[in-house]
Design a protein around this motif. Sequence first.
Motif, PDB file in Angstrom:
ATOM      1  N   ILE A 217       0.872  -1.168   0.000  1.00 15.46           N
ATOM      2  CA  ILE A 217       0.000   0.000   0.000  1.00 15.46           C
ATOM      3  C   ILE A 217       0.912   1.223   0.000  1.00 15.46           C
ATOM      4  CG2 ILE A 217      -1.790   1.291   1.203  1.00 15.46           C
ATOM      5  CD1 ILE A 217      -2.790  -1.381   0.180  1.00 15.46           C
ATOM      6  N   LEU A 218       0.734   2.104  -0.947  1.00 12.72           N
ATOM      7  CA  LEU A 218       1.557   3.307  -1.068  1.00 12.72           C
ATOM      8  C   LEU A 218       0.862   4.478  -0.386  1.00 12.72           C
ATOM      9  CD1 LEU A 218       3.899   5.023  -2.237  1.00 12.72           C
ATOM     10  CD2 LEU A 218       2.567   5.201  -4.358  1.00 12.72           C
ATOM     11  N   LEU A 219       1.536   5.076   0.603  1.00 16.73           N
ATOM     12  CA  LEU A 219       1.038   6.293   1.248  1.00 16.73           C
ATOM     13  C   LEU A 219       1.749   7.475   0.623  1.00 16.73           C
ATOM     14  CD1 LEU A 219      -0.605   7.807   3.378  1.00 16.73           C
ATOM     15  CD2 LEU A 219       1.234   7.346   5.020  1.00 16.73           C
ATOM     16  N   GLU A 220       1.011   8.288  -0.084  1.00 18.52           N
ATOM     17  CA  GLU A 220       1.562   9.439  -0.806  1.00 18.52           C
ATOM     18  C   GLU A 220       0.986  10.741  -0.256  1.00 18.52           C
ATOM     19  OE1 GLU A 220       3.425  10.885  -2.829  1.00 18.52           O
ATOM     20  OE2 GLU A 220       4.564   9.292  -3.821  1.00 18.52           O
ATOM     21  N   LYS A 316      -4.077  14.496   1.356  1.00 23.09           N
ATOM     22  CA  LYS A 316      -4.126  15.865   0.849  1.00 23.09           C
ATOM     23  C   LYS A 316      -4.327  16.817   2.018  1.00 23.09           C
ATOM     24  CE  LYS A 316      -6.749  19.083  -1.985  1.00 23.09           C
ATOM     25  NZ  LYS A 316      -6.987  19.975  -0.828  1.00 23.09           N
ATOM     26  N   LEU A 317      -3.475  17.816   2.084  1.00 24.15           N
ATOM     27  CA  LEU A 317      -3.559  18.821   3.134  1.00 24.15           C
ATOM     28  C   LEU A 317      -4.501  19.936   2.694  1.00 24.15           C
ATOM     29  CD1 LEU A 317      -2.155  19.102   5.907  1.00 24.15           C
ATOM     30  CD2 LEU A 317      -0.498  20.605   4.805  1.00 24.15           C
ATOM     31  N   SER A 318      -5.454  20.285   3.534  1.00 27.04           N
ATOM     32  CA  SER A 318      -6.401  21.349   3.194  1.00 27.04           C
ATOM     33  C   SER A 318      -5.672  22.660   2.909  1.00 27.04           C
ATOM     34  CB  SER A 318      -7.386  21.564   4.353  1.00 27.04           C
ATOM     35  OG  SER A 318      -8.166  20.433   4.570  1.00 27.04           O
ATOM     36  N   PHE A 319      -6.197  23.412   1.943  1.00 29.53           N
ATOM     37  CA  PHE A 319      -5.692  24.738   1.574  1.00 29.53           C
ATOM     38  C   PHE A 319      -4.252  24.693   1.049  1.00 29.53           C
ATOM     39  CE2 PHE A 319      -8.384  25.159   5.458  1.00 29.53           C
ATOM     40  CZ  PHE A 319      -9.542  25.567   4.815  1.00 29.53           C
ATOM     41  N   CYS A 320      -3.823  23.534   0.542  1.00 28.64           N
ATOM     42  CA  CYS A 320      -2.461  23.410  -0.009  1.00 28.64           C
ATOM     43  C   CYS A 320      -2.559  23.139  -1.501  1.00 28.64           C
ATOM     44  CB  CYS A 320      -1.706  22.280   0.693  1.00 28.64           C
ATOM     45  SG  CYS A 320      -0.052  21.982   0.000  1.00 28.64           S
ATOM     46  N   ASP A 321      -2.154  24.119  -2.307  1.00 30.17           N
ATOM     47  CA  ASP A 321      -2.223  23.965  -3.760  1.00 30.17           C
ATOM     48  C   ASP A 321      -1.311  22.848  -4.248  1.00 30.17           C
ATOM     49  OD1 ASP A 321      -4.063  25.997  -3.981  1.00 30.17           O
ATOM     50  OD2 ASP A 321      -2.563  27.542  -4.381  1.00 30.17           O
ATOM     51  N   PHE A 322      -0.082  22.801  -3.723  1.00 31.89           N
ATOM     52  CA  PHE A 322       0.855  21.766  -4.166  1.00 31.89           C
ATOM     53  C   PHE A 322       0.281  20.373  -3.925  1.00 31.89           C
ATOM     54  CE2 PHE A 322       4.390  24.969  -3.392  1.00 31.89           C
ATOM     55  CZ  PHE A 322       4.618  25.176  -4.747  1.00 31.89           C
ATOM     56  N   SER A 323      -0.323  20.188  -2.768  1.00 35.11           N
ATOM     57  CA  SER A 323      -0.898  18.896  -2.418  1.00 35.11           C
ATOM     58  C   SER A 323      -2.019  18.526  -3.382  1.00 35.11           C
ATOM     59  CB  SER A 323      -1.421  18.939  -0.977  1.00 35.11           C
ATOM     60  OG  SER A 323      -1.952  17.704  -0.584  1.00 35.11           O
ATOM     61  N   PRO A 343      -6.513   1.207  -7.257  1.00 36.39           N
ATOM     62  CA  PRO A 343      -7.455   2.052  -6.500  1.00 36.39           C
ATOM     63  C   PRO A 343      -6.701   3.140  -5.721  1.00 36.39           C
ATOM     64  CG  PRO A 343      -7.843  -0.296  -6.093  1.00 36.39           C
ATOM     65  CD  PRO A 343      -6.534  -0.189  -6.801  1.00 36.39           C
ATOM     66  N   ILE A 344      -7.322   4.293  -5.600  1.00 32.51           N
ATOM     67  CA  ILE A 344      -6.710   5.396  -4.856  1.00 32.51           C
ATOM     68  C   ILE A 344      -7.749   6.021  -3.927  1.00 32.51           C
ATOM     69  CG2 ILE A 344      -7.141   6.978  -6.794  1.00 32.51           C
ATOM     70  CD1 ILE A 344      -4.607   8.518  -5.901  1.00 32.51           C
ATOM     71  N   LEU A 345      -7.367   6.194  -2.680  1.00 28.89           N
ATOM     72  CA  LEU A 345      -8.222   6.836  -1.671  1.00 28.89           C
ATOM     73  C   LEU A 345      -7.603   8.172  -1.293  1.00 28.89           C
ATOM     74  CD1 LEU A 345     -10.516   6.817   0.505  1.00 28.89           C
ATOM     75  CD2 LEU A 345      -8.876   5.689   2.025  1.00 28.89           C
ATOM     76  N   LYS A 346      -8.350   9.254  -1.486  1.00 29.87           N
ATOM     77  CA  LYS A 346      -7.873  10.582  -1.089  1.00 29.87           C
ATOM     78  C   LYS A 346      -8.438  10.916   0.287  1.00 29.87           C
ATOM     79  CE  LYS A 346      -9.628  14.399  -2.789  1.00 29.87           C
ATOM     80  NZ  LYS A 346      -9.945  15.581  -3.636  1.00 29.87           N
TER      81      LYS A 346
END
Length: 371
Positions: A217-220, A316-323, A343-346
């Motif tokens: 499982i890849l945590l990105e 994904k970090l809230s309010f982070c464009d790069f993320s 499959p990908i879970l955000k």
Amino acid sequence: MKKNNNLIGWFCTYVPEELIHAAGFTPHRILPYNEGSRKDKYLPPNFCPYVRNIIEKIEQDKNSFEGLIVANSCNAMLHLYNVVKENFDLPVHLLHVPRLNTKAACEYFAFQIKNLKIFLENINGNVTTESLAETIKLYHKTAEILKNNWPHLNLAFPLKIASDYSTDVFDFFDDLYYSDRCGFNSRLENTNFSALSAEKVEDENDKYKNEDSNDYILLEGALPSKSLLNMISNEIEEEIIMDNCLSNRYLVSQRTSNLTDIYNTAQNLDDLLYYLASIYLNKPSCPRIFSSSNERTEIFSSLLNNYNIKAVIYHKLSFCDFSNYEYLRLKNLIQHTYNNKIPILKINTELEEQESGQFKTRLDAFLEMIE
């Protein structure tokens, strides 16, 4: 935190920690782990939660630091610098990090690191050629030990290394960032790491993707909160590999084999500062580096091609464009190159502990789907 006027706080993995250590200070990475408390005193609530969290941590421990180093990783970090400069009686230095990886960028960054050296010396530090050379060796040894157990450290960090080190995975990261480095290296050497991949891979150019290898499982994505990482490690049976600045992007900056000639031929302090600039700009890039338009996509492709990736969890970090851009880039790659077969879970967070309940529900449903 107890009073310790030898601490220099830093935040971003482009800050050369070796220079802080060589100057006679104790490097202390300030991580956004004040979960569940108020963070909108200096910045609005719809601002980067990483920075808001860090500012509160600084306010709590401001008497513990001799100084702080802020890298201009993004616009939010510039706001962090301004808040600290205007509201706290602490020496703070803004380290300018280029967004390119070219010879000119490396020379520019070496000049910026030299300015950082002057900042450290102005608050009673002292950097010599000998102290910096010895510190570089000390920090390189950490990555060398880990690469002996996981040759693909330049691509990803297996959470199994942390769980082999201690039953609590965060003991590994706490010791990595906050304990004496020499002692930490000794504990690593005495750790009985599982043969996670050593039986299958002997060289960093070999692939882990074969019939006998495990599913991963890849945590990105963005640096995870403690509660999120603990939840993922406790709920998932498959081996987890991470690509983020908590783990491999930090560790691999301390060992870049194709640059060892620069280090071995260094004649003076300026040569060593240039070497530091080289290894930090040549580590796996984070989303804010634009060495080429495809570099981040190539990193994702390498991860997906080299491992049996069963699924991806993207933080994904809230309010982070790069993320957000990174998520879209990865999702597009999976859609068009892998025909949506991975499959990908955000998971979108503000690094709050109270968020973990709803995330556990979503994670459980996701894991049931991919069985």
